[in-house]
Design a protein around this motif. Structure first.
Motif, short mmCIF file in Angstrom:
data_model
loop_
_atom_site.label_atom_id
_atom_site.label_comp_id
_atom_site.label_asym_id
_atom_site.label_seq_id
_atom_site.Cartn_x
_atom_site.Cartn_y
_atom_site.Cartn_z
N HIS A 419 57.47 51.29 -14.78
CA HIS A 419 58.61 52.17 -14.99
C HIS A 419 59.76 51.68 -14.11
CE1 HIS A 419 55.53 54.96 -16.61
NE2 HIS A 419 56.53 55.42 -17.35
N VAL A 420 60.89 51.39 -14.73
CA VAL A 420 62.02 50.82 -13.99
C VAL A 420 63.27 51.65 -14.26
CG1 VAL A 420 63.37 48.74 -13.53
CG2 VAL A 420 60.97 48.54 -14.23
N VAL A 421 64.00 51.96 -13.19
CA VAL A 421 65.26 52.70 -13.29
C VAL A 421 66.42 51.71 -13.21
CG1 VAL A 421 66.68 54.51 -12.28
CG2 VAL A 421 64.18 54.65 -12.12
N PHE A 422 67.31 51.76 -14.18
CA PHE A 422 68.53 50.95 -14.17
C PHE A 422 69.73 51.88 -14.03
CE2 PHE A 422 65.44 48.46 -16.57
CZ PHE A 422 65.54 47.21 -15.95
N SER A 423 70.68 51.50 -13.18
CA SER A 423 71.82 52.38 -12.92
C SER A 423 73.02 51.57 -12.45
CB SER A 423 71.46 53.43 -11.86
OG SER A 423 71.15 52.78 -10.63
N TYR A 424 74.18 52.21 -12.46
CA TYR A 424 75.35 51.66 -11.81
C TYR A 424 75.32 52.05 -10.33
CZ TYR A 424 77.51 50.61 -16.36
OH TYR A 424 77.80 50.10 -17.60
N GLY A 425 76.24 51.48 -9.56
CA GLY A 425 76.34 51.82 -8.16
C GLY A 425 76.84 53.25 -7.96
N ALA A 426 76.81 53.71 -6.74
CA ALA A 426 77.25 55.06 -6.43
C ALA A 426 78.74 55.21 -6.72
CB ALA A 426 76.96 55.39 -4.97
N LYS A 427 79.12 56.35 -7.27
CA LYS A 427 80.54 56.60 -7.53
C LYS A 427 81.32 56.56 -6.23
CE LYS A 427 80.12 59.37 -11.75
NZ LYS A 427 80.43 60.67 -12.41
N GLY A 428 82.51 56.05 -6.31
CA GLY A 428 83.35 55.94 -5.13
C GLY A 428 83.30 54.57 -4.50
N LEU A 429 82.22 53.81 -4.76
CA LEU A 429 82.12 52.45 -4.24
C LEU A 429 82.97 51.51 -5.09
CD1 LEU A 429 78.30 52.09 -3.43
CD2 LEU A 429 80.17 52.49 -1.82
N SER A 430 83.63 50.58 -4.46
CA SER A 430 84.44 49.62 -5.19
C SER A 430 83.55 48.78 -6.10
CB SER A 430 85.19 48.72 -4.21
OG SER A 430 85.91 47.72 -4.90
N GLY A 431 83.96 48.64 -7.37
CA GLY A 431 83.21 47.82 -8.32
C GLY A 431 81.87 48.39 -8.72
N ASN A 432 81.69 49.72 -8.62
CA ASN A 432 80.38 50.30 -8.89
C ASN A 432 79.93 50.13 -10.34
OD1 ASN A 432 81.10 52.95 -10.48
ND2 ASN A 432 82.46 52.98 -8.70
N ARG A 433 80.88 49.89 -11.26
CA ARG A 433 80.53 49.76 -12.67
C ARG A 433 80.28 48.30 -13.08
NH1 ARG A 433 84.77 47.97 -15.96
NH2 ARG A 433 86.72 47.65 -14.80
N ASN A 434 80.43 47.39 -12.15
CA ASN A 434 80.31 45.96 -12.48
C ASN A 434 78.87 45.46 -12.45
OD1 ASN A 434 83.11 45.72 -12.68
ND2 ASN A 434 83.33 45.27 -10.49
N VAL A 435 78.06 46.06 -11.61
CA VAL A 435 76.72 45.54 -11.35
C VAL A 435 75.68 46.54 -11.82
CG1 VAL A 435 75.11 44.83 -9.53
CG2 VAL A 435 77.53 44.20 -9.38
N VAL A 436 74.63 46.04 -12.47
CA VAL A 436 73.50 46.87 -12.87
C VAL A 436 72.42 46.76 -11.78
CG1 VAL A 436 71.65 47.20 -14.56
CG2 VAL A 436 73.97 46.61 -15.33
N SER A 437 72.11 47.88 -11.17
CA SER A 437 71.08 47.92 -10.12
C SER A 437 69.76 48.41 -10.73
CB SER A 437 71.50 48.86 -8.99
OG SER A 437 72.73 48.44 -8.42
N TRP A 438 68.68 48.20 -10.00
CA TRP A 438 67.37 48.65 -10.50
C TRP A 438 66.47 49.03 -9.35
CZ3 TRP A 438 62.65 46.30 -9.35
CH2 TRP A 438 62.74 45.07 -8.68
N GLU A 439 65.50 49.85 -9.65
CA GLU A 439 64.45 50.21 -8.70
C GLU A 439 63.20 50.62 -9.47
OE1 GLU A 439 64.94 53.95 -6.57
OE2 GLU A 439 66.68 54.41 -7.84
N LEU A 440 62.06 50.49 -8.82
CA LEU A 440 60.80 50.88 -9.43
C LEU A 440 60.62 52.40 -9.33
CD1 LEU A 440 58.37 48.13 -8.10
CD2 LEU A 440 59.30 48.34 -10.41
N LEU A 441 60.04 52.97 -10.36
CA LEU A 441 59.71 54.38 -10.38
C LEU A 441 58.20 54.50 -10.53
CD1 LEU A 441 60.51 57.40 -10.57
CD2 LEU A 441 60.73 57.08 -13.05
N ARG A 442 57.58 55.30 -9.70
CA ARG A 442 56.14 55.51 -9.79
C ARG A 442 55.90 56.97 -10.15
NH1 ARG A 442 54.67 50.66 -7.74
NH2 ARG A 442 55.87 49.84 -5.99
N PRO A 443 55.82 57.27 -11.45
CA PRO A 443 55.64 58.67 -11.86
C PRO A 443 54.35 59.24 -11.31
CG PRO A 443 56.20 57.27 -13.74
CD PRO A 443 55.87 56.37 -12.59
N LYS A 444 54.39 60.51 -10.97
CA LYS A 444 53.20 61.18 -10.48
C LYS A 444 52.25 61.39 -11.64
CE LYS A 444 55.68 63.60 -6.78
NZ LYS A 444 56.04 64.92 -6.22
N ALA A 445 50.96 61.24 -11.37
CA ALA A 445 49.94 61.38 -12.42
C ALA A 445 49.90 62.82 -12.90
CB ALA A 445 48.59 60.96 -11.88
#
Length: 445
Positions: A419-445
């Motif tokens: 399970h992978v989360v894809f998102s933009y950067g935090a609002k208010g940061l310069s260039g937050n819409r330019n880069v696609v960030s990701w992180e792993l999600l480990r859903p609870k069983a």
């Protein structure tokens, strides 16, 4: 030789990667029957004698003969003429004796049944007797459920299930394994049948389990592999712990496919500051295994459920009423579980959320969905990020779900889930819409 009735269908398989890694297969029928690209043979509507089903292999431009089987098309039922079993044994390949309990990966279980000749003549199990062959879990003595051959894995609460053919997922074990169940059937002596059942395990906490086999004789009577020899008639299947993936086992890289890319000697950020209109492919991979299938879920990054799932994200440079610079995403993936017509290439397009066009004004629209194939390959996932300078800012309102991150469930070629989360950067940061960030999600069983 296998006897079937007119119009009956039979699924043939050949483990191409085990026999000749990297080769492609091509099925053909010699006779009046037909076979599709997946080895699904259909007998002609009337009795026609004997057909042959052939699987050819091609590797680096060289054609090899892979395997074949003969089929007798007849309206007659084959009689069961044997009386006594000489062998009824089970085994698992020595270098493929573990399976992930992830419901998709299979454990190959080989079955040999040999009968004692009658008056000097060899008689095998009939097709109906062979069809009744099933595995039984030793501890509970419960029959193992049979999956539909169209099902890639267990989709309910069954702990064990079998198919008679390989699915799309890879087996555990060492490469270069040459033993083909299909090939062994071709070489069987007259009184011996070789059968294979592919076992699925739906229990990530399991360690091991033992199984035996049974079948029903035509006319009545049940035979089990433990009747002949409890040792050779039983196999132990070892269940491997599911891997816990870490961030360093993935990679993501940007590839610009539309718009100018600055020279390498430019300043950091020039790829965005000097080009206001562009399309970037953010190419995401697992380094240990290809992704086989993917599903955009309705989950949030915190594991809760969205009111409405989104296929795309959108983000403006700011929320000023006169803002016109925005980014939005699409998704590219080759799902290897989707069936393709014979001799056709999968149609790949960029998938966008249909609600994007409700956000755009009449003066602009979502760019086209054609894929740049040189920047994409099967096994990876691409988050396509389009940056435009003509998208008038609009409060999202009913399309507020487009502001949410994407949570995608990937299943790799060994059946393990990511399970992978894809998102933009935090609002208010310069260039937050330019880069696609990701992180792993480990859903609870």
């Amino acid at each position: 030789m296998q006897r079937i009735k007119p119009g009956q269908a039979v699924q043939f398989t050949f483990a191409v990667d085990d026999f000749l890694p990297g080769a492609t297969s091509a099925w053909r029928a010699l006779g009046d029957g037909t076979v599709d690209a997946q080895g699904h043979y259909t007998a002609p509507a009337i009795s026609s004698g004997i057909d042959a089903v052939v699987c050819d292999l091609e590797h680096d431009g060289v054609l090899f003969s892979g395997a074949y089987n003969t089929v007798q098309v007849s309206t007659l039922d084959e009689e069961s003429k044997w009386n006594i079993l000489d062998r009824f044994e089970l085994s698992v390949p020595a270098n493929r004796n573990t399976v992930y309990g992830n419901r998709y990966q299979q454990q190959q279980v080989d079955i040999v049944v040999e009968t004692v000749p009658v008056d000097g003549k060899d008689y095998r199990l009939t097709p109906t007797e062979q069809a009744s062959l099933m595995l039984v879990e030793l501890k509970s003595n419960d029959d193992v459920h049979a999956l539909s051959e169209a099902s890639q894995g267990i989709e309910n609460d069954w702990v064990y299930a079998t198919r008679t053919t390989r699915n799309a997922f890879k087996l555990n074990g060492q490469p270069g394994f040459k033993d083909s169940p299909h090939d062994r059937r071709l070489k069987s002596p007259g009184s011996t049948i070789h059968a294979t059942r592919y076992l699925h395990v739906n229990d990530p906490n399991a360690v091991s389990a033992k199984f035996y086999a049974r079948f029903t004789k035509d006319g009545g009577g049940e035979f089990t592999s433990r009747d002949k020899d409890p040792t050779s008639g039983t196999v132990q299947v070892n269940v491997a712990s599911l891997p816990t993936y870490q961030r360093e086992q993935y990679s993501i890289e940007r590839r610009r496919v539309k718009g100018k890319e600055p020279n390498d000697d430019g300043r950091p950020g020039d790829e965005y500051n000097l080009e206001y209109s562009s399309r970037d492919y953010w190419r995401f991979r697992c380094l240990n295994a290809d992704f086989l299938t993917a599903q955009i879920t309705n989950m949030k990054a915190d594991g809760s459920i969205k009111k409405k799932a989104n296929v795309s994200m959108i983000r403006w440079e700011s929320e000023h009423p006169n803002e016109i610079m925005a980014s939005y995403t699409g998704f590219i993936f080759h799902d290897r579980l989707e069936k393709q017509e014979a001799n056709t290439q999968p149609e790949r397009v960029i998938e966008f959320d249909e609600d994007l066009n409700k956000v755009f004004s009449d003066t602009t629209e979502v760019w086209g969905g054609e894929v740049v194939h040189s920047a994409f390959s099967s096994g990876m996932a691409v988050i396509c990020n389009d940056r435009k300078d003509d998208v008038a800012y609009k409060p999202l309102g009913e399309q507020a779900h487009l502001a949410q991150e994407l949570v995608i469930k990937f299943v790799d070629e060994y059946g393990n889930v990511h399970h992978v989360v894809f998102s933009y950067g935090a609002k208010g940061l310069s260039g937050n819409r330019n880069v696609v960030s990701w992180e792993l999600l480990r859903p609870k069983a």
